[in-house]
Design an enzyme around this catalytic site. Structure first.
Site, PDB file in Angstrom:
ATOM      1  N   HIS A  31     -21.056   9.007   2.952  1.00 38.69           N
ATOM      2  CA  HIS A  31     -20.480   7.667   2.954  1.00 38.69           C
ATOM      3  C   HIS A  31     -21.038   6.850   4.116  1.00 38.69           C
ATOM      4  CE1 HIS A  31     -16.711   8.472   0.285  1.00 38.69           C
ATOM      5  NE2 HIS A  31     -17.842   8.883  -0.259  1.00 38.69           N
TER       6      HIS A  31
ATOM      7  N   CYS B 227     -12.094   5.509   2.723  1.00 37.72           N
ATOM      8  CA  CYS B 227     -11.357   6.491   1.926  1.00 37.72           C
ATOM      9  C   CYS B 227     -10.606   7.436   2.871  1.00 37.72           C
ATOM     10  CB  CYS B 227     -12.302   7.269   1.028  1.00 37.72           C
ATOM     11  SG  CYS B 227     -13.480   8.302   1.940  1.00 37.72           S
TER      12      CYS B 227
ATOM     13  N   CYS C 270     -13.032   9.672   5.146  1.00 41.11           N
ATOM     14  CA  CYS C 270     -13.712   8.879   6.176  1.00 41.11           C
ATOM     15  C   CYS C 270     -12.726   8.387   7.225  1.00 41.11           C
ATOM     16  CB  CYS C 270     -14.432   7.695   5.536  1.00 41.11           C
ATOM     17  SG  CYS C 270     -15.858   8.175   4.527  1.00 41.11           S
TER      18      CYS C 270
ATOM     19  N   HIS D 153      15.526  -3.194   3.826  1.00 44.97           N
ATOM     20  CA  HIS D 153      15.609  -4.237   4.836  1.00 44.97           C
ATOM     21  C   HIS D 153      14.992  -3.773   6.149  1.00 44.97           C
ATOM     22  CE1 HIS D 153      18.984  -6.825   2.852  1.00 44.97           C
ATOM     23  NE2 HIS D 153      18.000  -6.524   2.022  1.00 44.97           N
TER      24      HIS D 153
ATOM     25  N   GLU E 126      16.119  -3.836   9.145  1.00 43.69           N
ATOM     26  CA  GLU E 126      17.005  -3.057  10.003  1.00 43.69           C
ATOM     27  C   GLU E 126      16.997  -1.580   9.614  1.00 43.69           C
ATOM     28  OE1 GLU E 126      17.544  -5.794   8.287  1.00 43.69           O
ATOM     29  OE2 GLU E 126      19.228  -6.952   9.044  1.00 43.69           O
TER      30      GLU E 126
ATOM     31  N   CYS F 165      22.493  -8.698   7.275  1.00 47.43           N
ATOM     32  CA  CYS F 165      23.417  -8.873   6.151  1.00 47.43           C
ATOM     33  C   CYS F 165      24.582  -7.881   6.301  1.00 47.43           C
ATOM     34  CB  CYS F 165      22.699  -8.651   4.827  1.00 47.43           C
ATOM     35  SG  CYS F 165      22.129  -6.957   4.573  1.00 47.43           S
TER      36      CYS F 165
ATOM     37  N   CYS G 254      23.544  -4.076   5.954  1.00 47.10           N
ATOM     38  CA  CYS G 254      22.801  -3.579   7.108  1.00 47.10           C
ATOM     39  C   CYS G 254      23.712  -3.478   8.335  1.00 47.10           C
ATOM     40  CB  CYS G 254      21.611  -4.488   7.404  1.00 47.10           C
ATOM     41  SG  CYS G 254      20.305  -4.404   6.154  1.00 47.10           S
TER      42      CYS G 254
END
Length: 597
Positions: A77, A112, A115, A265, A267, A300, A303
């Site tokens: 590669h 990849c 690599c 979320h 959090e 929220c 959370c």
């Protein structure tokens, strides 16, 4: 592609070309292999355009192009070809052997798994190498092992990014045998860039090291009503409390996740990460922690319950402080002090050395949101939250006066595209729009920042009297002089205008700057107003002689204005046909006018 001719002796087995990279790519090879389509067919090869620089100089020590090797037997590669070559060349050929140096890769595909591991091992052993990898496309981005390979690279210190349209143009100019032709942006290049950039951010944000400046400004803007801000970003700092002296231990950024199936979320992302990482890696496991969150939205309800359970039942040694830019449905469960936007800009944003700019209304919105939070906490706790004012500034920024014309906050997209298009001849564009930025430069104080848009005003009736028409420049000077101007502060003003100033306005600007030596002005115009008229040319010359930096708007400045002065609703700027060609033509005309002055 340019390679040297080689003849081998009989019986000699040739090896791949790790020590002989190409100097240039054919133009059609570059256009075919570096297209940033999400799933292009037939692109099986991988190319690396590399550049080696010293850490204290921007001069390129070496540059070239590697490709995948398919001979004599085993496939190699492009990344491995570079690593084999680098072991033989740069370490001995730097000005001082062993000194740190920067390597930049521009790749057609991201690395990849195999690599990525080899490159990470190379970086862990070669501490003097700083590697930045940008790629046109993501290789198998839907496979977990390839995503983990990119995270492994980032963990080894490699900087990963998706190639921007400007980086494609840079590669075209420096790594392609273009025969003097300029780079042509293909259809969808910017749209694909943003899509791939978002995919990469989702892969790497466990957690991210820093935020791009535009992402920070857009998502942390403390508006009372923030439409289109659906993501939550969480900037965190973890400190240990050993010997009652806090010591910064780790910081980063989380954002809410949308893959692979269930939304998570920000959090919860932090809590999952925190349970796995810091508690085992502290000098003394179980020692007390101080954790600070700087959030774009308050937590929220779900959370908040998870965080409360984490603090109350599992981690008694953790002290959590949460500050947030905006209230999510006005139902936060935790107390917040004044949000320090400037601190986050300095510590969680890839700001490239730029200082934080206060946006219009930042303090007014802060006090409004702070009052809402105090009312919530009063109703929940029966005590009023302790006021924390944050960073002080020397003047009220929310002062309002009825007799002063106020600027617009933003332009509609159609208005901007129609009036700012940099046509050489635009007879039907009669209005002048002026997008301005004002920066205050004060010693030992935070810089204030104001911005907005003015346009020329036609004649109109005011209190029974006919008022004369006002040009956009006159509107700004009147507003600026009445609202903010102080002789104790230095100001730097930038104008982005649809038309360059006329002679009359140029004379007024020169007179204004002569009376206020603490004001410096830069003007970038989309078009030159009656540039064949000698009187209008004289106006530009007067501005230039007065120390005003007069220039033609570049394509990058059009994009900057779109991002900052247009209500674009999250849409990216689209370059129109001829934007760069017209820019160079108008720039040449302006240079000739200023030279004659």
């Amino acid at each position: 592609m340019v390679r040297r001719k080689v003849s081998w002796k009989k019986g000699y087995i040739p090896r791949p070309w790790p020590s002989n990279p190409m100097k240039k790519l054919y133009a059609d090879y570059f256009n075919f292999h570096f297209t940033n389509e999400l799933t292009p067919p037939g692109r099986n090869g991988c190319y690396i355009c590399y550049e080696v620089q010293g850490t204290h100089s921007l001069i390129s020590l070496d540059r070239g192009v590697f490709e995948n090797q398919f001979y004599p037997k085993k496939r190699v590669h492009a990344e491995v070809c570079f690593l084999n070559w680098s072991k033989e060349w740069p370490l001995e050929k730097t000005p001082t052997p062993g000194e740190p140096y920067r390597v930049t890769w521009y790749m057609s595909w991201s690395p990849c798994v195999e690599c990525a591991k080899q490159v990470a091992d190379f970086l862990n052993t070669q501490k003097c190498v700083q590697l930045r990898i940008t790629f046109s496309r993501l290789y198998h981005s839907n496979k977990p092992e390839y995503r983990q390979g990119l995270r492994h690279l980032a963990g080894a210190g490699a900087e990963l990014a998706v190639m921007s349209p400007e980086e494609f143009e840079y590669c075209w100019d420096n790594f392609v045998d273009n025969c003097g032709r300029s780079f042509r942006y293909w259809k969808g290049i910017r749209r694909n860039y943003y899509a791939l950039k978002k995919m990469l951010e989702e892969i790497l944000c466990n957690p991210m090291h820093s935020l791009p400046p535009r992402t920070y400004i857009f998502n942390f803007l403390n508006l009372p009503v923030a439409c289109g801000r659906n993501n939550t970003h969480l900037c965190f700092r973890v400190e240990d409390q050993k010997n009652n002296s806090p010591r910064s231990y780790y910081c980063g950024v989380f954002r809410n996740q949308f893959y692979p199936k269930k939304r998570v979320h920000a959090e919860v992302c932090f809590l999952n990460w925190f349970k796995e990482w810091p508690l085992e890696k502290t000098p003394t496991p179980g020692e007390p922690y101080r954790v600070t969150w700087y959030m774009s939205w308050s937590p929220c309800l779900e959370c908040a319950e998870e965080v409360a359970d984490f603090l109350g039942n599992t981690q008694k040694c953790v002290q959590l402080h949460i500050t947030f830019s905006r209230l999510y449905h006005s139902k936060p469960e935790y107390r917040s002090r004044g949000f320090d936007f400037e601190y986050c800009w300095d510590n969680f944003v890839d700001n490239r050395g730029r200082s934080f700019r206060y946006w219009k209304g930042i303090r007014r919105n802060y006090y409004a949101l702070k009052k809402m939070l105090e009312e919530i906490l009063w109703s929940l706790l029966g005590t009023k939250a302790e006021p924390v004012l944050g960073t002080e500034i020397s003047r009220e920024t929310a002062r309002q006066e009825d007799d002063v014309m106020e600027p617009w906050p933003r332009l509609p997209p159609k208005t901007y595209n129609f009036n700012f298009r940099n046509l050489r001849e635009a007879p039907d564009r009669n209005a002048t729009y002026l997008c301005f930025e004002v920066e205050e430069e004060q010693h030992d104080c935070p810089e204030d920042y104001y911005w907005g848009v003015f346009r020329n005003q036609p004649s109109h009736l005011l209190n029974g009297y006919l008022e004369e028409p006002l040009h956009a420049e006159q509107c700004f000077l009147s507003w600026f002089d009445d609202q903010y101007l102080s002789r104790r502060v230095n100001y730097h003003v930038t104008w982005f205008m649809s038309w360059s100033p006329c002679l009359e306005c140029a004379e007024e600007v020169v007179h204004f700057l002569g009376e206020h030596e603490n004001v410096s002005l830069n003007i970038s115009a989309s078009r030159l107003y009656k540039c064949e008229d000698e009187d209008q040319q004289q106006g530009l010359q007067l501005l230039h002689q007065a120390g005003v930096e007069v220039a033609v708007m570049s394509p990058e400045e059009f994009e900057y204005c779109w991002d900052n002065f247009v209500d674009h609703r999250g849409r990216s700027f689209r370059y129109w046909k001829g934007i760069r060609r017209n820019y160079y033509a108008l720039k040449k005309m302006l240079e000739e006018i200023l030279c004659r002055g």
